[in-house]
Design a protein around this motif. Sequence first.
Motif, PDB file in Angstrom:
ATOM      1  N   GLN A  38       0.817  -1.217   0.000  1.00 37.96           N
ATOM      2  CA  GLN A  38       0.000   0.000   0.000  1.00 37.96           C
ATOM      3  C   GLN A  38       0.850   1.266   0.000  1.00 37.96           C
ATOM      4  OE1 GLN A  38      -2.551   0.400   3.426  1.00 37.96           O
ATOM      5  NE2 GLN A  38      -2.983   2.554   3.013  1.00 37.96           N
ATOM      6  N   PHE A  39       1.857   1.316   0.881  1.00 37.13           N
ATOM      7  CA  PHE A  39       2.612   2.552   1.089  1.00 37.13           C
ATOM      8  C   PHE A  39       3.783   2.729   0.116  1.00 37.13           C
ATOM      9  CE2 PHE A  39       0.288   2.665   5.022  1.00 37.13           C
ATOM     10  CZ  PHE A  39       0.311   3.981   5.439  1.00 37.13           C
ATOM     11  N   LYS A  40       4.434   1.642  -0.260  1.00 31.33           N
ATOM     12  CA  LYS A  40       5.691   1.731  -1.011  1.00 31.33           C
ATOM     13  C   LYS A  40       5.579   2.555  -2.296  1.00 31.33           C
ATOM     14  CE  LYS A  40       9.494  -1.093  -2.787  1.00 31.33           C
ATOM     15  NZ  LYS A  40      10.008  -2.479  -2.988  1.00 31.33           N
ATOM     16  N   PRO A  41       4.544   2.407  -3.114  1.00 29.47           N
ATOM     17  CA  PRO A  41       4.476   3.183  -4.345  1.00 29.47           C
ATOM     18  C   PRO A  41       4.212   4.675  -4.128  1.00 29.47           C
ATOM     19  CG  PRO A  41       3.018   1.252  -4.424  1.00 29.47           C
ATOM     20  CD  PRO A  41       3.413   1.453  -3.002  1.00 29.47           C
ATOM     21  N   VAL A  42       3.831   5.049  -2.895  1.00 29.71           N
ATOM     22  CA  VAL A  42       3.363   6.405  -2.623  1.00 29.71           C
ATOM     23  C   VAL A  42       4.408   7.284  -1.957  1.00 29.71           C
ATOM     24  CG1 VAL A  42       1.602   7.757  -1.400  1.00 29.71           C
ATOM     25  CG2 VAL A  42       0.986   5.564  -2.437  1.00 29.71           C
ATOM     26  N   ILE A  43       5.217   6.720  -1.079  1.00 29.96           N
ATOM     27  CA  ILE A  43       6.000   7.537  -0.150  1.00 29.96           C
ATOM     28  C   ILE A  43       7.441   7.778  -0.576  1.00 29.96           C
ATOM     29  CG2 ILE A  43       4.575   6.783   1.786  1.00 29.96           C
ATOM     30  CD1 ILE A  43       6.785   4.878   2.607  1.00 29.96           C
ATOM     31  N   ASN A  44       7.871   7.220  -1.690  1.00 24.11           N
ATOM     32  CA  ASN A  44       9.261   7.368  -2.108  1.00 24.11           C
ATOM     33  C   ASN A  44       9.588   8.821  -2.462  1.00 24.11           C
ATOM     34  OD1 ASN A  44      11.623   5.555  -2.717  1.00 24.11           O
ATOM     35  ND2 ASN A  44      11.571   6.743  -4.609  1.00 24.11           N
ATOM     36  N   GLY A  45      10.771   9.297  -2.058  1.00 29.41           N
ATOM     37  CA  GLY A  45      11.212  10.633  -2.440  1.00 29.41           C
ATOM     38  C   GLY A  45      11.618  11.491  -1.265  1.00 29.41           C
ATOM     39  N   VAL A  46      11.960  12.755  -1.563  1.00 27.25           N
ATOM     40  CA  VAL A  46      12.293  13.745  -0.546  1.00 27.25           C
ATOM     41  C   VAL A  46      11.048  14.559  -0.238  1.00 27.25           C
ATOM     42  CG1 VAL A  46      13.631  15.825  -0.039  1.00 27.25           C
ATOM     43  CG2 VAL A  46      14.727  13.896  -1.164  1.00 27.25           C
ATOM     44  N   TRP A  47      10.795  14.757   1.038  1.00 27.80           N
ATOM     45  CA  TRP A  47       9.586  15.451   1.490  1.00 27.80           C
ATOM     46  C   TRP A  47       9.975  16.597   2.417  1.00 27.80           C
ATOM     47  CZ3 TRP A  47       4.975  13.600  -0.516  1.00 27.80           C
ATOM     48  CH2 TRP A  47       5.062  12.342  -1.138  1.00 27.80           C
ATOM     49  N   VAL A  48       9.318  17.742   2.246  1.00 30.51           N
ATOM     50  CA  VAL A  48       9.609  18.917   3.070  1.00 30.51           C
ATOM     51  C   VAL A  48       8.324  19.394   3.749  1.00 30.51           C
ATOM     52  CG1 VAL A  48      11.559  19.647   1.667  1.00 30.51           C
ATOM     53  CG2 VAL A  48       9.273  20.502   1.120  1.00 30.51           C
ATOM     54  N   LYS A  49       8.490  20.044   4.884  1.00 30.82           N
ATOM     55  CA  LYS A  49       7.347  20.462   5.692  1.00 30.82           C
ATOM     56  C   LYS A  49       6.533  21.521   4.960  1.00 30.82           C
ATOM     57  CE  LYS A  49       6.262  21.326  10.544  1.00 30.82           C
ATOM     58  NZ  LYS A  49       6.816  21.660  11.873  1.00 30.82           N
ATOM     59  N   LYS A  50       5.274  21.234   4.748  1.00 32.66           N
ATOM     60  CA  LYS A  50       4.402  22.060   3.919  1.00 32.66           C
ATOM     61  C   LYS A  50       4.206  23.455   4.496  1.00 32.66           C
ATOM     62  CE  LYS A  50      -0.205  22.034   1.795  1.00 32.66           C
ATOM     63  NZ  LYS A  50      -1.463  21.238   1.644  1.00 32.66           N
ATOM     64  N   ASP A  51       3.877  23.554   5.779  1.00 33.95           N
ATOM     65  CA  ASP A  51       3.612  24.860   6.388  1.00 33.95           C
ATOM     66  C   ASP A  51       4.847  25.751   6.371  1.00 33.95           C
ATOM     67  OD1 ASP A  51       1.032  24.189   6.848  1.00 33.95           O
ATOM     68  OD2 ASP A  51       1.213  23.893   9.007  1.00 33.95           O
ATOM     69  N   TYR A  52       6.019  25.145   6.510  1.00 32.96           N
ATOM     70  CA  TYR A  52       7.256  25.922   6.512  1.00 32.96           C
ATOM     71  C   TYR A  52       7.516  26.532   5.137  1.00 32.96           C
ATOM     72  CZ  TYR A  52      12.176  27.122   6.731  1.00 32.96           C
ATOM     73  OH  TYR A  52      13.368  27.804   6.652  1.00 32.96           O
ATOM     74  N   ILE A  53       7.454  25.716   4.100  1.00 28.85           N
ATOM     75  CA  ILE A  53       7.684  26.213   2.744  1.00 28.85           C
ATOM     76  C   ILE A  53       6.631  27.247   2.358  1.00 28.85           C
ATOM     77  CG2 ILE A  53       7.608  25.559   0.309  1.00 28.85           C
ATOM     78  CD1 ILE A  53      10.249  24.946   1.622  1.00 28.85           C
ATOM     79  N   LYS A  54       5.396  27.018   2.765  1.00 35.03           N
ATOM     80  CA  LYS A  54       4.327  27.967   2.468  1.00 35.03           C
ATOM     81  C   LYS A  54       4.606  29.319   3.110  1.00 35.03           C
ATOM     82  CE  LYS A  54      -0.722  28.431   2.834  1.00 35.03           C
ATOM     83  NZ  LYS A  54      -1.975  27.779   3.343  1.00 35.03           N
ATOM     84  N   LYS A  55       5.092  29.317   4.349  1.00 35.39           N
ATOM     85  CA  LYS A  55       5.407  30.562   5.050  1.00 35.39           C
ATOM     86  C   LYS A  55       6.613  31.252   4.422  1.00 35.39           C
ATOM     87  CE  LYS A  55       5.119  33.576   8.446  1.00 35.39           C
ATOM     88  NZ  LYS A  55       3.993  34.503   8.627  1.00 35.39           N
ATOM     89  N   VAL A  56       7.642  30.485   4.057  1.00 32.26           N
ATOM     90  CA  VAL A  56       8.815  31.059   3.394  1.00 32.26           C
ATOM     91  C   VAL A  56       8.412  31.747   2.098  1.00 32.26           C
ATOM     92  CG1 VAL A  56      10.960  30.491   2.168  1.00 32.26           C
ATOM     93  CG2 VAL A  56      10.500  29.478   4.400  1.00 32.26           C
ATOM     94  N   LYS A  57       7.571  31.094   1.319  1.00 26.52           N
ATOM     95  CA  LYS A  57       7.146  31.650   0.035  1.00 26.52           C
ATOM     96  C   LYS A  57       6.341  32.925   0.219  1.00 26.52           C
ATOM     97  CE  LYS A  57       4.935  30.342  -4.312  1.00 26.52           C
ATOM     98  NZ  LYS A  57       4.287  29.238  -5.081  1.00 26.52           N
ATOM     99  N   LYS A  58       5.453  32.936   1.188  1.00 24.01           N
ATOM    100  CA  LYS A  58       4.604  34.104   1.411  1.00 24.01           C
ATOM    101  C   LYS A  58       5.393  35.290   1.957  1.00 24.01           C
ATOM    102  CE  LYS A  58       0.377  35.590   3.769  1.00 24.01           C
ATOM    103  NZ  LYS A  58      -0.738  35.177   4.672  1.00 24.01           N
ATOM    104  N   SER A  59       6.317  35.023   2.875  1.00 27.63           N
ATOM    105  CA  SER A  59       7.059  36.101   3.533  1.00 27.63           C
ATOM    106  C   SER A  59       8.345  36.469   2.798  1.00 27.63           C
ATOM    107  CB  SER A  59       7.418  35.689   4.964  1.00 27.63           C
ATOM    108  OG  SER A  59       8.298  34.579   4.959  1.00 27.63           O
ATOM    109  N   LYS A  60       8.786  35.597   1.865  1.00 33.54           N
ATOM    110  CA  LYS A  60      10.072  35.773   1.181  1.00 33.54           C
ATOM    111  C   LYS A  60      11.224  35.798   2.189  1.00 33.54           C
ATOM    112  CE  LYS A  60       7.873  36.392  -2.718  1.00 33.54           C
ATOM    113  NZ  LYS A  60       7.828  35.307  -3.726  1.00 33.54           N
ATOM    114  N   SER A  61      11.059  35.045   3.278  1.00 31.34           N
ATOM    115  CA  SER A  61      12.034  35.131   4.359  1.00 31.34           C
ATOM    116  C   SER A  61      12.041  33.862   5.205  1.00 31.34           C
ATOM    117  CB  SER A  61      11.716  36.333   5.250  1.00 31.34           C
ATOM    118  OG  SER A  61      12.411  36.280   6.468  1.00 31.34           O
ATOM    119  N   PRO A  62      13.116  33.062   5.169  1.00 29.11           N
ATOM    120  CA  PRO A  62      13.247  31.938   6.095  1.00 29.11           C
ATOM    121  C   PRO A  62      13.240  32.388   7.553  1.00 29.11           C
ATOM    122  CG  PRO A  62      14.784  31.674   4.290  1.00 29.11           C
ATOM    123  CD  PRO A  62      14.211  33.059   4.160  1.00 29.11           C
TER     124      PRO A  62
END
Length: 269
Positions: A38-62
């Motif tokens: 069930q999980f193997k075909p779905v979870i492969n790859g690099v994953w980053v925290k969604k809320d963090y990237i969303k905030k960085v993009k909106k504020s233009k500031s880490p």
Amino acid sequence: MKQFLLIIFPLIALCSCNSDQSGQNQKRLNQSPALIQQFKPVINGVWVKKDYIKKVKKSKSPLAAVEKGKGITAMYIDTAKLKGSSISIPVIWNNHEGKNLTLKFEPGRNTTTIVLGDDELSYKIKNNDTTLIIYNYNPRTNETNSAQYIRAADNKQMNNPSYGMTYMINEAILSGTYEGKDANGKPIKATFYADGKVTGLDRLNTYLVQNDMVLNPDRSHDEIIFNPDSKEQKSYSFIIHKKTLNLYDDSERIQSNKPSYTLKKKRGD
């Protein structure tokens, strides 16, 4: 006779508990093949925290997103490294510390999760976009917190959680072509690429946006490091306002608002 009974009863109870525990463990292992499928075909790859990237993009500031950068901020799941019913996966903690966690294809507290270290992992798919979800259960408060993760952009080098986070930050706030001038009025045309390369800025060829605030918690401005880990390394503070990127090579320039570079991103980039 009474003494014998008092001794034998606890032994029976202990054997019963061990037997129950063994049975539960065997039941969990028996579910592993189905969970892997069930999980193997779905979870492969690099994953980053969604809320963090969303905030960085909106504020233009880490720097402005530091509160969102806690806990696991990036992870790399390589299902080709599956051994038995588990995988050791590298993660980035608080955008600072690297560590490894064990992902077990065993059921968590419910049938929709599998075990990730002390936490649990699940996923959801909407409009062909996959989101991973990490659940953290606090036994002291009986509360469950969750964090969502999005897959980093498809890239041949995307096999490292740190690189994946860097790529996504670059893509969110910097990548594109800019035109402007340096402090002496010299015309500049520069291009920042999401993979960390840059052209058009004299001898500055690569860059890294600093998002590790643990190293310098009192930092007052965002920082970009050019030619990192080389003899030509040079750091600038930066401020992005709308489409204009201002780079400052010292605090006096920031205070006087006299940038070392003033660059405006071209429309469409």
